[in-house]
Design a protein around this motif. Sequence first.
Motif, PDB file in Angstrom:
ATOM      1  N   ILE A  43      30.275 -69.510  -6.511  1.00  0.00           N
ATOM      2  CA  ILE A  43      29.994 -70.669  -7.229  1.00  0.00           C
ATOM      3  C   ILE A  43      29.248 -70.439  -8.418  1.00  0.00           C
ATOM      4  O   ILE A  43      29.399 -70.970  -9.674  1.00  0.00           O
ATOM      5  CB  ILE A  43      28.932 -71.612  -6.466  1.00  0.00           C
ATOM      6  CG1 ILE A  43      29.929 -72.139  -5.102  1.00  0.00           C
ATOM      7  CG2 ILE A  43      28.336 -72.636  -7.287  1.00  0.00           C
ATOM      8  CD1 ILE A  43      29.090 -72.721  -3.984  1.00  0.00           C
ATOM      9  N   GLY A  44      28.502 -69.377  -8.763  1.00  0.00           N
ATOM     10  CA  GLY A  44      27.685 -69.090  -9.785  1.00  0.00           C
ATOM     11  C   GLY A  44      28.310 -68.929 -11.030  1.00  0.00           C
ATOM     12  O   GLY A  44      28.043 -69.631 -12.242  1.00  0.00           O
ATOM     13  N   PRO A  45      29.392 -68.137 -11.235  1.00  0.00           N
ATOM     14  CA  PRO A  45      30.235 -67.816 -12.215  1.00  0.00           C
ATOM     15  C   PRO A  45      31.283 -69.049 -12.712  1.00  0.00           C
ATOM     16  O   PRO A  45      31.739 -69.131 -13.743  1.00  0.00           O
ATOM     17  CB  PRO A  45      31.136 -66.664 -11.935  1.00  0.00           C
ATOM     18  CG  PRO A  45      30.604 -66.073 -10.922  1.00  0.00           C
ATOM     19  CD  PRO A  45      29.681 -67.071  -9.951  1.00  0.00           C
ATOM     20  N   LEU A  46      31.227 -70.154 -11.676  1.00  0.00           N
ATOM     21  CA  LEU A  46      32.317 -71.166 -12.144  1.00  0.00           C
ATOM     22  C   LEU A  46      31.445 -72.302 -12.509  1.00  0.00           C
ATOM     23  O   LEU A  46      30.369 -72.511 -11.998  1.00  0.00           O
ATOM     24  CB  LEU A  46      33.156 -71.611 -10.796  1.00  0.00           C
ATOM     25  CG  LEU A  46      34.112 -70.541 -10.425  1.00  0.00           C
ATOM     26  CD1 LEU A  46      34.655 -70.906  -8.993  1.00  0.00           C
ATOM     27  CD2 LEU A  46      35.214 -70.447 -11.348  1.00  0.00           C
ATOM     28  N   SER A  47      31.710 -73.103 -13.430  1.00  0.00           N
ATOM     29  CA  SER A  47      31.145 -74.351 -13.667  1.00  0.00           C
ATOM     30  C   SER A  47      31.297 -75.589 -12.613  1.00  0.00           C
ATOM     31  O   SER A  47      32.227 -75.428 -11.947  1.00  0.00           O
ATOM     32  CB  SER A  47      31.581 -74.788 -15.005  1.00  0.00           C
ATOM     33  OG  SER A  47      33.052 -75.208 -15.088  1.00  0.00           O
ATOM     34  N   ALA A  48      30.584 -76.302 -12.648  1.00  0.00           N
ATOM     35  CA  ALA A  48      30.429 -77.577 -11.755  1.00  0.00           C
ATOM     36  C   ALA A  48      31.932 -78.155 -11.781  1.00  0.00           C
ATOM     37  O   ALA A  48      32.416 -78.743 -10.867  1.00  0.00           O
ATOM     38  CB  ALA A  48      29.538 -78.460 -11.881  1.00  0.00           C
ATOM     39  N   GLN A  49      32.350 -78.158 -12.864  1.00  0.00           N
ATOM     40  CA  GLN A  49      33.493 -79.086 -13.277  1.00  0.00           C
ATOM     41  C   GLN A  49      34.979 -78.335 -12.995  1.00  0.00           C
ATOM     42  O   GLN A  49      35.885 -78.793 -12.467  1.00  0.00           O
ATOM     43  CB  GLN A  49      33.707 -79.205 -14.719  1.00  0.00           C
ATOM     44  CG  GLN A  49      32.700 -80.379 -15.431  1.00  0.00           C
ATOM     45  CD  GLN A  49      31.454 -79.894 -15.448  1.00  0.00           C
ATOM     46  OE1 GLN A  49      31.200 -78.678 -15.699  1.00  0.00           O
ATOM     47  NE2 GLN A  49      30.181 -80.555 -15.405  1.00  0.00           N
ATOM     48  N   SER A  50      34.825 -77.102 -12.626  1.00  0.00           N
ATOM     49  CA  SER A  50      35.738 -76.073 -12.177  1.00  0.00           C
ATOM     50  C   SER A  50      35.632 -75.818 -10.376  1.00  0.00           C
ATOM     51  O   SER A  50      36.653 -75.396 -10.129  1.00  0.00           O
ATOM     52  CB  SER A  50      35.596 -74.753 -12.615  1.00  0.00           C
ATOM     53  OG  SER A  50      35.881 -74.877 -14.269  1.00  0.00           O
TER      54      SER A  50
END
Length: 418
Positions: A43-50
């Motif tokens: 989750i950390g490396p990904l944006s909330a939109q992704s």
Amino acid sequence: MSRIFTTATDDTLIELIRSAIRRLIVVAPGLTTPVAKALRERIGPLSAQSLTVILDADPEVYRMGYGDMEALEIIRTASAEQLFELREQPGVRIGVVVSDNRTMVFSPVPRNVEAGSTSVEKPNALVIEGAAAETLAHATALAGPRTEVGQTALTPERVDETVANLKADPPQPFDLSRKLKVFRSEVQFVELKMTNATFRSRRIRLPAKFQKLDDEHLRSRISSTLKVPVDLETELEISIQTDAGHETLTVNDRYIIRLRQELERVFFHDWKARGKVILRRDKECAEKQLERLIAITRAYHTALQGEIDQSRKTFRERIVAEFLESWMQQPPEHLRMRGNVDKEACKADLEFEAGLLFDKAVELGDPHHTVVYKDVAIEDLADSERMDELEKLMRGARVSEATLAKLFEVIEAAAAKK
């Protein structure tokens, strides 16, 4: 992951999740703990939109084994910490993971029913690359004209409610839950009750009013108990009609007792300290044999009726002969109050009392049976010693090897998390 038809194991799902760089979509009834941990790490490396995660928060999802309660708490915590919106789709029973341009569509495994395949030769998933990922992204978007699932937020309060429900009524260990389904389809506890089936040993205990006698000699000759004068050893010929046709048999009371014991030995297996069990496939045959036993008992009672009537007459005559003189000397209170203490009144009273005593000891009610079935409890299956006793018992009863293999096979399934 080059195959199109494959298997959605924890390892393949984790590999897809960890490889996501631009987009990650996860849709499933629930997740296992290893998959949830991998998702939290990604989750950390990904944006909330992704990132899109859509689950079913129904507690039954976890009782059936579609996911772990611990996994739900991991994702809920990660959602709060990483500020992405966890979403809910009630009743979803399909799994989807979109990792960039790769899409896996799979059938989630209810682990309390089956362990799930780990071989690509027994696939439960499809992996597709290309445009399908874009289509699924639109169908799972948080808001948009093409959104189809996950339009409701899975709030912390909703997760807390599910977790509390599961803690109050936790999922059963999946391996035992699967075993329980096998036993419930094959074995049940059974309780048999039979009424008016045999005479056994019946004696008449004389009431106190027959024993309070002034005559010492008479008291010494009359016992306080009298055996019912019915011969249960002589064999009588009877006829019955069953599904198998007409039968003519020669029976006595001992024959009926022995027949019941043999019936129970064949069909009812005495599980030490737990009760009797029966194979479900034997229930119909056992019921037919019980009906035959009742028919034999009923016919035997009918054949005995003539002897019983004569025994009742003989018993009344004996009581009158032994007690009439003392009855006249010391009439019962109800006769004295009516002033009716002559010989005929006392004799009639004694005959009436003797009839009551005899009928109480030799009452021939209509024989019948009741059978109560109960399912095996999961606590029994968790006790290896009890299971060993049951297997030994059934082997002694010559239960088929095929049935034994089904009941006592080693079940491979994930264990529920404590």
